[in-house]
Enzyme design. Structure first.
Site, PDB file in Angstrom:
ATOM      1  N   ARG A  91     118.454 -56.819   1.719  1.00  0.00           N
ATOM      2  CA  ARG A  91     118.618 -56.291   0.372  1.00  0.00           C
ATOM      3  C   ARG A  91     119.042 -54.831   0.488  1.00  0.00           C
ATOM      4  NH1 ARG A  91     113.640 -59.090   0.363  1.00  0.00           N
ATOM      5  NH2 ARG A  91     113.590 -60.896  -1.036  1.00  0.00           N
ATOM      6  N   LYS A 124     109.564 -56.709  -1.613  1.00  0.00           N
ATOM      7  CA  LYS A 124     109.256 -57.769  -2.579  1.00  0.00           C
ATOM      8  C   LYS A 124     108.280 -58.788  -1.999  1.00  0.00           C
ATOM      9  CE  LYS A 124     113.449 -57.514  -5.366  1.00  0.00           C
ATOM     10  NZ  LYS A 124     114.519 -58.293  -6.036  1.00  0.00           N
ATOM     11  N   HIS A 157     124.325 -57.702  -2.874  1.00  0.00           N
ATOM     12  CA  HIS A 157     123.427 -58.851  -2.759  1.00  0.00           C
ATOM     13  C   HIS A 157     124.178 -60.111  -2.338  1.00  0.00           C
ATOM     14  CE1 HIS A 157     119.316 -60.160  -3.222  1.00  0.00           C
ATOM     15  NE2 HIS A 157     119.738 -61.268  -3.819  1.00  0.00           N
ATOM     16  N   ARG A 180     123.650 -60.823   1.313  1.00  0.00           N
ATOM     17  CA  ARG A 180     122.409 -61.551   1.624  1.00  0.00           C
ATOM     18  C   ARG A 180     122.606 -63.049   1.387  1.00  0.00           C
ATOM     19  NH1 ARG A 180     116.837 -61.315   2.225  1.00  0.00           N
ATOM     20  NH2 ARG A 180     115.586 -62.600   0.823  1.00  0.00           N
ATOM     21  N   HIS A 206     111.671 -65.204   2.790  1.00  0.00           N
ATOM     22  CA  HIS A 206     111.206 -65.809   1.548  1.00  0.00           C
ATOM     23  C   HIS A 206     109.784 -66.340   1.708  1.00  0.00           C
ATOM     24  CE1 HIS A 206     115.632 -66.776   0.315  1.00  0.00           C
ATOM     25  NE2 HIS A 206     115.274 -65.575  -0.082  1.00  0.00           N
ATOM     26  N   TYR A 251     120.543 -72.835  -0.623  1.00  0.00           N
ATOM     27  CA  TYR A 251     121.462 -72.632   0.491  1.00  0.00           C
ATOM     28  C   TYR A 251     121.732 -73.953   1.213  1.00  0.00           C
ATOM     29  CZ  TYR A 251     120.386 -67.664  -0.110  1.00  0.00           C
ATOM     30  OH  TYR A 251     120.215 -66.411  -0.617  1.00  0.00           O
TER      31      TYR A 251
END
Length: 203
Positions: free
Chosen positions: A65, A90, A154, A157, A180, A189
């Protein structure tokens, strides 16, 4: 009457969420291998080509990010062992990742231009850490120079996630690599990866 009204609200919320998810998967928010090569070549030829090439390459290779890229420190890059500590924000899963040969050479080239001992890996002309706005500008300007449609940071990413999926890596590995915590952020994905459909029409 009240029950019907509440039910209608729930139905509307659910269908709106479904439309959002479908829209995300219909929208091409990543770059293919050829587009990335074009972007990187354009970055290399810019005024700050050594830095900008490395920035875009590392954001793509490690799925960074913007906030993770601009806070990356020199001591988090181990040149001797070709490893980088990716500190996810995050509430993401922080991991150590390998550095490929071309990336390692790009890091060495960038550091060879530095005469400072500041801790950040990426600096502006004024020897300050890059800001979110400056990274947005760099990526957008390089894309325009390359003749590509608008590109935002972004998308690099997302490009990492789609590239890994198309190379056949499973969802759990991609999830961990991108940091994640929730697999729902990874599933799109693997769901739309072109590799899934390879061989369907072969006999």
């Amino acid at each position: 009457m009240l029950r019907v009204f509440r039910y209608a609200i729930r139905q509307n919320v659910k269908s709106a969420a479904a439309r959002t998810a479908d829209g995300h998967e219909r929208r091409k928010d990543f770059l293919g291998e050829a587009e990335l090569a074009t972007l990187l070549e354009a970055a290399r030829k810019g005024r700050h080509g050594v830095r900008d090439y490395l920035l875009i390459l590392m954001m793509y290779r490690h799925g960074l990010r913007v906030s993770e890229a601009i806070t990356l420190r020199r001591d988090e890059v181990n040149l001797k062992e070709a490893r980088i500590w990716v500190k996810r924000l995050k509430n993401g899963l922080s991991v150590e990742q390998p550095i490929a040969g071309d990336e390692l050479r790009a890091i060495r080239r960038w550091l060879a231009t530095r005469r400072d001992h500041l801790p950040w890996l990426f600096l502006s002309e004024r020897r300050q850490p890059l800001t979110r706005q400056s990274v947005n500008y760099i990526v957008g300007a390089v894309a325009a120079r390359a003749g590509l449609p608008p590109v935002n940071p972004h998308m690099l990413r997302h490009s990492c996630g789609f590239s890994l999926a198309n190379r056949g890596f499973d969802q759990r590995l991609i999830q961990d690599y991108l940091g994640h915590r929730d697999p729902k952020h990874t599933v799109h994905y693997t769901r739309v990866a072109a590799r899934r459909f390879d061989g369907l029409w072969e006999r």
